[in-house]
Write a protein that holds these residues in place. Structure first.
Motif, PDB file in Angstrom:
ATOM      1  N   LEU A  29       0.827  -1.217   0.000  1.00 40.72           N
ATOM      2  CA  LEU A  29       0.000   0.000   0.000  1.00 40.72           C
ATOM      3  C   LEU A  29       0.857   1.260   0.000  1.00 40.72           C
ATOM      4  N   TRP A  30       1.984   1.203   0.706  1.00 39.25           N
ATOM      5  CA  TRP A  30       2.864   2.374   0.788  1.00 39.25           C
ATOM      6  C   TRP A  30       3.514   2.665  -0.560  1.00 39.25           C
ATOM      7  N   PHE A  31       4.042   1.639  -1.204  1.00 35.80           N
ATOM      8  CA  PHE A  31       4.773   1.850  -2.456  1.00 35.80           C
ATOM      9  C   PHE A  31       3.846   1.951  -3.670  1.00 35.80           C
ATOM     10  N   TRP A  32       2.650   1.393  -3.562  1.00 32.42           N
ATOM     11  CA  TRP A  32       1.692   1.422  -4.675  1.00 32.42           C
ATOM     12  C   TRP A  32       0.359   1.942  -4.146  1.00 32.42           C
ATOM     13  N   PRO A  33       0.316   3.232  -3.776  1.00 31.00           N
ATOM     14  CA  PRO A  33      -0.882   3.776  -3.121  1.00 31.00           C
ATOM     15  C   PRO A  33      -2.111   3.790  -4.013  1.00 31.00           C
ATOM     16  N   ARG A  34      -1.924   3.850  -5.307  1.00 34.75           N
ATOM     17  CA  ARG A  34      -3.013   3.769  -6.263  1.00 34.75           C
ATOM     18  C   ARG A  34      -2.448   3.406  -7.616  1.00 34.75           C
ATOM     19  N   GLU A  35      -3.301   2.998  -8.523  1.00 31.70           N
ATOM     20  CA  GLU A  35      -2.837   2.687  -9.873  1.00 31.70           C
ATOM     21  C   GLU A  35      -2.787   3.981 -10.666  1.00 31.70           C
ATOM     22  N   PHE A  36      -1.601   4.306 -11.156  1.00 29.75           N
ATOM     23  CA  PHE A  36      -1.410   5.580 -11.835  1.00 29.75           C
ATOM     24  C   PHE A  36      -1.815   5.530 -13.307  1.00 29.75           C
ATOM     25  N   GLY A  37      -2.118   4.343 -13.817  1.00 29.48           N
ATOM     26  CA  GLY A  37      -2.440   4.227 -15.233  1.00 29.48           C
ATOM     27  C   GLY A  37      -1.189   4.011 -16.052  1.00 29.48           C
ATOM     28  N   ARG A  38      -1.402   3.669 -17.296  1.00 24.69           N
ATOM     29  CA  ARG A  38      -0.250   3.427 -18.173  1.00 24.69           C
ATOM     30  C   ARG A  38       0.233   4.707 -18.834  1.00 24.69           C
ATOM     31  N   GLU A  39      -0.698   5.485 -19.358  1.00 25.28           N
ATOM     32  CA  GLU A  39      -0.323   6.717 -20.044  1.00 25.28           C
ATOM     33  C   GLU A  39      -0.256   7.852 -19.027  1.00 25.28           C
ATOM     34  N   LEU A  40       0.947   8.365 -18.829  1.00 26.32           N
ATOM     35  CA  LEU A  40       1.173   9.408 -17.831  1.00 26.32           C
ATOM     36  C   LEU A  40       1.711  10.666 -18.494  1.00 26.32           C
ATOM     37  N   GLU A  41       1.179  11.802 -18.081  1.00 30.11           N
ATOM     38  CA  GLU A  41       1.728  13.070 -18.541  1.00 30.11           C
ATOM     39  C   GLU A  41       2.981  13.386 -17.728  1.00 30.11           C
ATOM     40  N   ASP A  82       2.503   5.830 -22.946  1.00 28.81           N
ATOM     41  CA  ASP A  82       2.621   4.652 -22.085  1.00 28.81           C
ATOM     42  C   ASP A  82       3.972   4.712 -21.376  1.00 28.81           C
ATOM     43  N   PHE A  83       3.966   4.875 -20.053  1.00 29.09           N
ATOM     44  CA  PHE A  83       5.176   5.196 -19.318  1.00 29.09           C
ATOM     45  C   PHE A  83       5.788   3.944 -18.697  1.00 29.09           C
ATOM     46  N   VAL A  84       7.062   3.719 -18.995  1.00 37.86           N
ATOM     47  CA  VAL A  84       7.864   2.707 -18.307  1.00 37.86           C
ATOM     48  C   VAL A  84       9.242   3.310 -18.046  1.00 37.86           C
ATOM     49  N   ILE A  85       9.932   2.749 -17.078  1.00 30.33           N
ATOM     50  CA  ILE A  85      11.279   3.202 -16.769  1.00 30.33           C
ATOM     51  C   ILE A  85      12.237   2.723 -17.863  1.00 30.33           C
ATOM     52  N   ASP A  86      13.015   3.649 -18.438  1.00 33.33           N
ATOM     53  CA  ASP A  86      14.029   3.309 -19.430  1.00 33.33           C
ATOM     54  C   ASP A  86      15.086   4.407 -19.416  1.00 33.33           C
ATOM     55  N   ASP A  87      15.964   4.417 -20.421  1.00 33.35           N
ATOM     56  CA  ASP A  87      17.064   5.383 -20.429  1.00 33.35           C
ATOM     57  C   ASP A  87      16.573   6.824 -20.511  1.00 33.35           C
ATOM     58  N   HIS A  88      15.429   7.052 -21.157  1.00 31.26           N
ATOM     59  CA  HIS A  88      14.891   8.405 -21.272  1.00 31.26           C
ATOM     60  C   HIS A  88      13.919   8.745 -20.149  1.00 31.26           C
ATOM     61  N   HIS A  89      13.547   7.745 -19.360  1.00 30.55           N
ATOM     62  CA  HIS A  89      12.604   7.963 -18.257  1.00 30.55           C
ATOM     63  C   HIS A  89      13.170   7.256 -17.026  1.00 30.55           C
ATOM     64  N   PRO A  90      14.211   7.830 -16.428  1.00 29.12           N
ATOM     65  CA  PRO A  90      14.917   7.147 -15.337  1.00 29.12           C
ATOM     66  C   PRO A  90      14.194   7.181 -13.997  1.00 29.12           C
ATOM     67  N   ALA A  91      13.120   7.942 -13.873  1.00 25.69           N
ATOM     68  CA  ALA A  91      12.397   8.039 -12.596  1.00 25.69           C
ATOM     69  C   ALA A  91      10.913   8.173 -12.868  1.00 25.69           C
ATOM     70  N   TRP A  92      10.115   7.724 -11.932  1.00 26.22           N
ATOM     71  CA  TRP A  92       8.668   7.819 -12.051  1.00 26.22           C
ATOM     72  C   TRP A  92       8.239   9.276 -11.871  1.00 26.22           C
ATOM     73  N   PRO A  93       7.281   9.742 -12.659  1.00 23.84           N
ATOM     74  CA  PRO A  93       6.842  11.147 -12.502  1.00 23.84           C
ATOM     75  C   PRO A  93       6.350  11.413 -11.084  1.00 23.84           C
ATOM     76  N   THR A  94       6.774  12.540 -10.512  1.00 26.49           N
ATOM     77  CA  THR A  94       6.390  12.858  -9.131  1.00 26.49           C
ATOM     78  C   THR A  94       5.095  13.658  -9.087  1.00 26.49           C
ATOM     79  N   ARG A  95       4.732  14.315 -10.176  1.00 24.54           N
ATOM     80  CA  ARG A  95       3.500  15.102 -10.206  1.00 24.54           C
ATOM     81  C   ARG A  95       2.517  14.406 -11.161  1.00 24.54           C
ATOM     82  N   LEU A  96       1.531  13.764 -10.577  1.00 26.87           N
ATOM     83  CA  LEU A  96       0.564  12.996 -11.367  1.00 26.87           C
ATOM     84  C   LEU A  96      -0.839  13.552 -11.150  1.00 26.87           C
TER      85      LEU A  96
END
Length: 459
Positions: free
Chosen positions: A388-400, A445-459
């Motif tokens: 619950l702490w690390f996955w507080p909600r499902e953020f969806g696949r397509e993220l701005e 569709d957001f996944v971690i890769d070389d161009h996206h090294p961190a999860w977006p903090t503002r969702l």
């Protein structure tokens, strides 16, 4: 669920999985008998060490293989591993010392640690449609559960006419048939990463880096630990409960294990339909309170009649969490990164079993069975809170998300992300050269890769 077998490639792979599982089941029975033949009353110590070596191989070998798996032809790689496993088990009847058992078991489990995540990472490429992939996961879960019930029965039938050494031959035949089915499957080529010159350290860390920076996967790790805490009670202490506390015989022991598997099978049949309308996160998190309730009820078991429903509930709860896990892995990485991320999950989830297996056994002897169940219930709660702490909600696949302007160099081809001019010295694609990216804010569709090294903090 069975309609997915209409896909010829998956049908061959599923058949390979079934024969591989049956072979492994026979090997487990044969190994127990071999340990008793070599060590007598110390057979439990031998088996305990062998299972510990299995977990060490799973945790240590699978990430290394995941770093390189995409570089090898899938079919040849999987077939070679099946043949190596067949060779190891066929050598076991000829051992005459316990250390030889340990060596062969470690090698066998190392090949399994290479085979299983590579095999699992292949299925999403064979079945790119998520609904079809969900059915495949359910069918795979069903195969695991049926194997746990049928393998001991099949082994018992064989032992009525041959010595236990021949069970190893049956295991080898299972792996050979698995290899044959993989050879005849039309596997899609693995998508290779653009940069084939990555350092070993970077390749080893990539799967873990993606895993630990993706919220849904960190949540999955917490839930996997919860399953290992409850599952260790079932796998380690069912015999203590049934034969020690209830005074029942081995037939009742197999009934308890069969009911546990039946609970899991019920989920395998029903979960594809459920996941069409309810999100994975809600379904999987529902398994946590079910595990806790099951373990608390288990402390009050005083007869076979009261024990069987509890074991059925624990089987349901574990499968509710484990069956959808492949969907989370498949949607959390690019195809070329799937072998690494499946291997990372394989290693991390089995690290939980490496902790809970010995803890369940040691605590059962030291504190008693009821107290051990309470300890494991507390660990389930810890895993659930972490999820619950690390996955507080499902953020969806397509993220701005936003990329600041930056200048860097890496292996790339010209696509919508790399639309820039060349001076002529850069060489053929894919190639490396310094290039500039303008600032951009976009949705995909957001996944971690070389161009996206961190999860977006503002969702």
């Amino acid at each position: 669920m069975f309609s997915i077998l209409g896909n010829a490639t998956f049908r061959h792979l599923f058949g390979a999985q079934v024969f591989s599982l049956m072979g492994s089941g026979l090997a487990t029975v044969a190994l127990a008998l071999l340990a008793f033949d070599l060590a007598g009353d110390r057979a439990g110590t031998v088996l305990g060490t062998a299972f510990a070596l299995k977990m060490v191989a799973y945790v240590g070998i699978s990430p290394v293989v995941g770093a390189y798996a995409a570089r090898f032809p899938r079919r040849g790689f999987l077939v070679g591993l099946d043949l190596c496993r067949a060779a190891m088990v066929c050598l076991l009847p000829f051992v005459d010392a316990i250390w030889q058992v340990y060596v062969l078991v470690f090698l066998f489990q190392s090949f399994s640690a290479a085979f299983t995540p590579t095999f699992q990472a292949t299925i999403p490429d064979v079945l790119p449609d998520e609904e079809e992939y969900t059915r495949a996961l359910s069918l795979s879960r069903l195969a695991y559960d049926l194997e746990s019930v049928l393998s001991p029965v099949f082994a018992g039938l064989l032992l009525s006419v041959v010595s236990f050494h021949w069970l190893f031959a049956g295991t080898g035949v299972g792996f050979l048939i698995s290899a044959l089915l993989v050879v005849t499957a039309a596997l899609p080529a693995a998508k290779k990463a653009l940069d084939q010159q990555d350092t070993l350290r970077k390749r080893l860390g990539k799967g873990f880096r993606i895993y630990m920076k993706t919220p849904r996967l960190k949540g999955l790790l917490g839930m996997s630990f919860a399953v290992s805490a409850a599952g260790s009670i079932v796998l380690v202490n069912t015999v203590v409960l049934v034969q020690g506390q209830l005074g029942a015989d081995q037939t009742i022991l197999t009934l308890f294990m069969g009911v546990y598997g039946a609970g899991s099978m019920v989920v395998a049949f029903t979960i594809p339909r459920l996941l069409r309308t309810v999100h994975d996160r809600k379904v999987m998190l529902a398994g946590i309170p079910m595990l806790i309730v099951g373990l608390l009820l288990a402390t009050e078991i005083d007869s076979v009649v009261t024990g069987l429903p509890v074991w059925f509930l624990l089987g349901v709860a574990g499968s509710v969490i484990l069956t959808p896990s492949g969907r989370l892995l498949a949607r959390s990485a690019h195809p070329e990164d799937r072998p690494a991320i499946y291997a990372a999950h394989f290693a991390l989830s089995h690290a939980g079993w490496l902790i809970t297996y010995p803890l369940a056994g040691w605590a059962g002897v030291t504190f008693g069975l009821q107290e051990t169940m309470l300890i494991m219930a507390a660990l389930v709660l810890v895993g659930g809170v972490a999820a619950l702490w690390f996955w507080p909600r499902e953020f969806g696949r397509e993220l701005e998300h936003e990329h600041p302007a930056h200048h860097h160099g890496h292996m790339h081809v010209h696509d919508e992300h790399h639309d820039h001019k060349h001076e002529g010295w850069e060489g053929p694609e894919p190639h490396v050269h310094p290039h500039h990216h303008e600032a951009v804010r976009h949705v995909h569709d957001f996944v971690i890769d070389d161009h996206h090294p961190a999860w977006p903090t503002r969702l």
